[in-house]
Design an enzyme around this catalytic site. Structure first.
Site: not given
Ligand code: 5RP
Length: 236
Positions: A32-33, A35, A88, A99-102, A108
């Site tokens: 997710t995210g 990228t 992240d 991870k887990g920013g989203g 995941e």
């Molecule tokens: C979501 C994640 C993403 O992989 C992580 O937050 C990176 O996000 P982005 O590609 O928008 O920087 O762990 O839960």
């Protein structure tokens, strides 16, 4: 000199790696995210060669469906042939990540563990010397006993904060999988594997955002449109 979004450069690098490895059939898992969204954009034709996509979140499922890909039910499949996700923070010494920013860390982590090959894609800004110095570690926490779980985390010395402020939603951020996202400030993490274990042993914590031993490859993208591929010995 040509300039690129590093996320696009990493996506192109991952696509070229996967093609080199001859992986273009079976089931692909997607994280997710932004990228991963860039990867779906860059690799749409390649992704269409797979039987289907298992997504780690509703956001990714909708994006994949929007790109014309077949989205499969995560409850049914026992694993994926390859899994592609962002991160992240990444420590290139070990391949450990936060991870887990989203907020999608539970799906995941389950998918990364049940995948035959894991490729993580990041822009160069995500590479750190030591995890945890810049940002907290997300946890997916059982909602029912949330406050008790937070108290236990605090008694272990962590500053824990319910994530909130999602646009269009008051109160805590609830993940697609029904958990409350709690961000814990750990400070610089000297032993990511030990901390991952310690956090996941707390009753009520369904997954921590520390991912160790799960990367087969990390592809780092740069703003000059180049990328570098880092290979790791996977343990999980
Ligand atoms: C979501 C994640 C993403 O992989 C992580 O937050 C990176 O996000 P982005 O590609 O928008 O920087 O762990 O839960």
């Amino acid at each position: 000199m040509e300039r690129c979004d590093p996320r696009v450069a990493a996506s192109r690098g991952a696509l070229s790696l996967l093609e080199e490895l001859g992986l273009s059939s079976g089931i692909i898992g997607l994280g997710t995210g932004s990228t991963v969204t860039a990867f779906i954009g860059e690799a749409r034709r390649y992704l269409g060669k797979f039987k289907g996509v298992v997504a780690s979140s509703l956001d990714t499922a909708l994006r994949a469906a929007g790109a014309g890909l077949r989205v499969l039910d995560p409850r049914v499949y026992r694993g994926v042939d390859v899994y592609v996700d962002g991160a992240d923070e990444v420590e290139l010494r070990s391949g450990a990540m936060v991870k887990g920013g989203g907020g999608a860390l539970l799906g995941e982590k389950i998918m990364a563990r049940a995948s035959s090959l894991n490729v993580f894609i990041v822009g160069a800004d995500k590479v750190v010397e030591v995890l945890g110095a810049r940002r907290p570690v997300p946890l997916d926490v059982e909602p029912l006993y949330l406050s008790m779980t937070v108290r236990v985390l605090e008694s272990m010395g962590f500053k824990a904060k319910l994530r909130s402020g999602a646009p269009g939603k008051r109160g805590p951020v609830v993940s697609d999988w029904g958990g409350v996202i709690v961000d814990v400030e750990t400070g610089p993490i000297s032993d990511p594997a030990a901390l991952e274990r310690e956090l996941e042993l707390v009753p009520g914590v369904r997954a921590s955002g520390i991912f160790t031993g799960l990367a087969d490859y990390v592809v780092v993208g740069y703003d000059d449109c180049g990328w570098r591929v880092f290979k790791f010995a996977r343990r999980g």
